[in-house]
Structures are given as C-alpha cells and as structure tokens.
Enzyme design. Sequence first.
Site, PDB file in Angstrom:
ATOM      1  N   GLY A  93     107.209  45.314  23.971  1.00  0.00           N
ATOM      2  CA  GLY A  93     105.931  44.621  24.186  1.00  0.00           C
ATOM      3  C   GLY A  93     105.516  43.894  22.915  1.00  0.00           C
ATOM      4  O   GLY A  93     106.356  43.583  22.064  1.00  0.00           O
ATOM      5  N   ASP A 131     105.291  59.027  13.878  1.00  0.00           N
ATOM      6  CA  ASP A 131     103.836  58.843  13.713  1.00  0.00           C
ATOM      7  C   ASP A 131     103.106  59.651  14.781  1.00  0.00           C
ATOM      8  O   ASP A 131     101.895  59.813  14.703  1.00  0.00           O
ATOM      9  CB  ASP A 131     103.493  57.355  13.840  1.00  0.00           C
ATOM     10  CG  ASP A 131     102.003  57.074  13.636  1.00  0.00           C
ATOM     11  OD1 ASP A 131     101.410  57.695  12.719  1.00  0.00           O
ATOM     12  OD2 ASP A 131     101.423  56.269  14.391  1.00  0.00           O
ATOM     13  N   GLY A 167      96.823  52.559  23.854  1.00  0.00           N
ATOM     14  CA  GLY A 167      97.379  53.452  24.866  1.00  0.00           C
ATOM     15  C   GLY A 167      96.279  53.949  25.795  1.00  0.00           C
ATOM     16  O   GLY A 167      95.152  54.189  25.360  1.00  0.00           O
ATOM     17  N   SER A 182     104.973  52.387  26.126  1.00  0.00           N
ATOM     18  CA  SER A 182     103.791  53.190  26.471  1.00  0.00           C
ATOM     19  C   SER A 182     104.278  54.465  27.171  1.00  0.00           C
ATOM     20  O   SER A 182     105.405  54.524  27.668  1.00  0.00           O
ATOM     21  CB  SER A 182     102.849  52.390  27.359  1.00  0.00           C
ATOM     22  OG  SER A 182     103.563  51.847  28.430  1.00  0.00           O
ATOM     23  N   HIS A 212      99.638  60.180  13.133  1.00  0.00           N
ATOM     24  CA  HIS A 212      99.169  59.161  14.078  1.00  0.00           C
ATOM     25  C   HIS A 212      98.230  58.141  13.411  1.00  0.00           C
ATOM     26  O   HIS A 212      97.059  58.020  13.782  1.00  0.00           O
ATOM     27  CB  HIS A 212      98.476  59.828  15.286  1.00  0.00           C
ATOM     28  CG  HIS A 212      98.523  58.963  16.518  1.00  0.00           C
ATOM     29  ND1 HIS A 212      98.580  59.454  17.788  1.00  0.00           N
ATOM     30  CD2 HIS A 212      98.523  57.599  16.666  1.00  0.00           C
ATOM     31  CE1 HIS A 212      98.606  58.462  18.663  1.00  0.00           C
ATOM     32  NE2 HIS A 212      98.575  57.313  17.994  1.00  0.00           N
ATOM     33  N   ILE A 213      98.795  57.429  12.444  1.00  0.00           N
ATOM     34  CA  ILE A 213      97.981  56.466  11.684  1.00  0.00           C
ATOM     35  C   ILE A 213      98.476  55.033  11.896  1.00  0.00           C
ATOM     36  O   ILE A 213      98.206  54.152  11.090  1.00  0.00           O
ATOM     37  CB  ILE A 213      97.957  56.809  10.176  1.00  0.00           C
ATOM     38  CG1 ILE A 213      99.387  56.956   9.623  1.00  0.00           C
ATOM     39  CG2 ILE A 213      97.156  58.082   9.926  1.00  0.00           C
ATOM     40  CD1 ILE A 213      99.451  57.071   8.095  1.00  0.00           C
ATOM     41  N   GLY A 214      99.182  54.809  13.010  1.00  0.00           N
ATOM     42  CA  GLY A 214      99.769  53.487  13.273  1.00  0.00           C
ATOM     43  C   GLY A 214      98.804  52.328  13.077  1.00  0.00           C
ATOM     44  O   GLY A 214      99.129  51.330  12.435  1.00  0.00           O
ATOM     45  N   PRO A 216     111.976  44.235  34.803  1.00  0.00           N
ATOM     46  CA  PRO A 216     113.142  43.341  34.879  1.00  0.00           C
ATOM     47  C   PRO A 216     112.923  42.072  34.051  1.00  0.00           C
ATOM     48  O   PRO A 216     111.808  41.744  33.681  1.00  0.00           O
ATOM     49  CB  PRO A 216     113.223  43.002  36.370  1.00  0.00           C
ATOM     50  CG  PRO A 216     111.880  43.307  36.925  1.00  0.00           C
ATOM     51  CD  PRO A 216     111.226  44.332  36.045  1.00  0.00           C
TER      52      PRO A 216
HETATM   53  O1  LIG Z   1      97.019  53.805  21.276  1.00  0.00           O
HETATM   54  C1  LIG Z   1      96.816  53.450  20.125  1.00  0.00           C
HETATM   55  O2  LIG Z   1      95.793  52.831  19.798  1.00  0.00           O
HETATM   56  C2  LIG Z   1      97.868  53.727  19.109  1.00  0.00           C
HETATM   57  O3  LIG Z   1      98.394  54.978  19.275  1.00  0.00           O
HETATM   58  C3  LIG Z   1      97.422  53.443  17.710  1.00  0.00           C
HETATM   59  O4  LIG Z   1      98.330  53.857  16.775  1.00  0.00           O
END
Ligand SMILES: O=C(O)[C@H](O)CO
Length: 353
Positions: free
Chosen positions: A188, A294, A110, A242, A318-320, A213
């Site tokens: 995405g 998350d 991000g 995003s 926030h541990i994605g 689109p």
């Molecule tokens: O932007 C990022 O890297 C994500 O939020 C990771 O989880």
Amino acid sequence: MHCLRFALSPRLFSVSDHPRFYSRLLSIRPVMSSSKPKIFVTRDDFPGIELLKQKAEIEIFKGTQPSKDEIIAGLKGKQAIYCSLNDKIDRDVLDACKDSLKVIGTMSVGVDHLDWRLCFERGIRIGYTPIILTEAVAELTMALLLATSRRLFEAHNEILQNRWSSWSPMWMCGPGLHEATVGIFGFGRIGQEVARKLKAFRVKKIIYSRSSPGEIENDVGAIKVDNDELLRESDFLIVLCSLNEKTQHFFNKERFAQMKSSAIFINVSRGGTVVQDDLIDALKRNVIRAAGLDVTTPEPLKADHPLLALPNCVVIPHIGSATYKSRNEMGEATSQNILLGLEGKPMIHEWKV
Ligand SMILES: O=C(O)[C@H](O)CO
C-alpha cells in the site's frame, strides 16, 4: 443537504444494500443540532482535543488505557469516541452504546481494533488517519532495517557490557542493504514509500506481494510476485500489510521455514500477522537470521518477555508514526473527522472497505 449527498454516495451504498438503505440514511443525519454533541476521549494526552473542547462536551478518560468496561461506561450517552489502536471497539461495546454512538475517530491508520463491519451495518461512521503518517512509518521501517542488519542494538550492548576490546575485522558484521533483494508483504502507500527510500540504498531488486489482484504501477521498478516467491527470494522481508482474516497469523513456522536462513524479517504492521512463538523459535534456531519488530503480541510487552532476550531481535514499542509532525497532524485529523462526521459532512479520511 450534505447529509443526503453523503448518504447517496456509491462508496457506502449499492443496490445490494437495498433492505437497509433507509435505516442507514436516517442513521447518518447530522447529530450536531442545537446542543453540543457528547464525545468520549479515551486518554487525556491525545493531540488535537482542544478543537473538540471548543465544539463539544467531552469526557476524557483519566489514565492511559481504559478497559472494555471503562470504555462502555465512558461511552454512555455519547455520540462519538476519540480512540486509538489500543481501544478495542467490539460487538459488546457497540451493543452497549447502540442508541447513541454515531462516529468513531481513531488516531491510527489501522482499524483492526474496530468491528468495522458492525459499524457499517449500524451506520456508525469511522474516521482514521492514513497518508499523514506514511513518511514517518516508512522512515521507521528504514531505521529497523538498518538497526537489525547492522546490529546496532547488539553492538551498543557490547559496549555497555565492556566487551569492546579493540577494533576487530569481523566483529559485529551484518548483511548490508546494498545489492539485496527486499520483499514487501503488503504494498500500500507505506510499502510503496519504503520502496522509494530503498532505491537510495541501491538494493538489487524490490519484490512485493499483495492479496488484491493486479499489479501496482510504481516508479521504483518493484515487481509483483506470489507469496511463495516473496518468502523464498527475500534477503529482507518487510511486513506492511493491514491485519485482517487473510493476514492474521500468516507468518508461522512453515512460512519461516520457506525463508532464507540469512533472511531478516521486519514487522511494522501488527503483531497479529505473526505466530510469535514460531518467530521466537525460528530466531533461536537460526531458521532466519534476525528480526526487527515495531509491533508485537501483546502490546505493551513486559521486560522479561522471551523476544527481548534474543540478541538477533530488535524490538521497539510501536512507534512507527511517532514523529512530532505526524502525531500532531493525526490528532488534528481525528478531531476534525469526528466533528465532520457528527455534522453529516464528508470526513478528511473516512474508512471504507
Ligand atoms: O495504525 C497505525 O496508526 C500504525 O500502527 C502507526 O504506527
């Protein structure tokens, strides 16, 4: 030569850029000449900083979260910054270091914490870390789907509270993924990987919506629908877009009201996509069944935050992307992006619109 080739790349320049063309061309000349470049690093535990230590003079912030003033102070006279999604690089910061800053390396996919438009205008290059974390974030999304639908935290808490009196037929039941309609908001790389993983759970249907689109060719039979249909039809709705002007606060009271009362809402994108008070209200009044998050607003969340008091909400910090592999590779890529950027070479992953 690298510099010239890069500067002429159509990704950065078009005829409409004409008035600023030459100033940009000058501004992305390599900045690593004879002396070592100076880089500000916003925390001391970033992976991959060994590489920077060898090639640059680095100043590392002592602590975990510099304030805006501390970022501005740290950036003084630096050509680059190694930062993460916590570090807001806005107009004030960019104005304060406009004579020196050439490259931003963010250890994240991000870039909503960066004023990237102003960076483009000023020829500041942005390195980021997509792809590397796709698998990790998709896995975590699956974990949240299961933790929320099968009520794992709630069930664990029942044991801690000494409320496990016997096996009981309908106790701690939840909806399964099998035969469910799963909606993905933002299709995405991560959304598509989640769709692949969902196939193994033999869901009934995967639908998605996206602002751009056209449909996305995919190998899992996911069907593009509009946002209204996505909200209306999804048993599970996963946010993986995003954060931008279109998605900011998209999920509000009205949108939760459009969803099924049995729906489960999952957010692995950014807290800013949701009007959080509306979500809390929707969960309290059972407008939707449950949520798995998350990401929140703010981050970090204090232990007494109302979200954490809701039994039908699973919150994780926030541990994605937090697998060892993913985080180490993200760190290495961030350092390499910065060094390549300073040398005027193509980065491993450079952020473009
Ligand atoms: O932007 C990022 O890297 C994500 O939020 C990771 O989880």
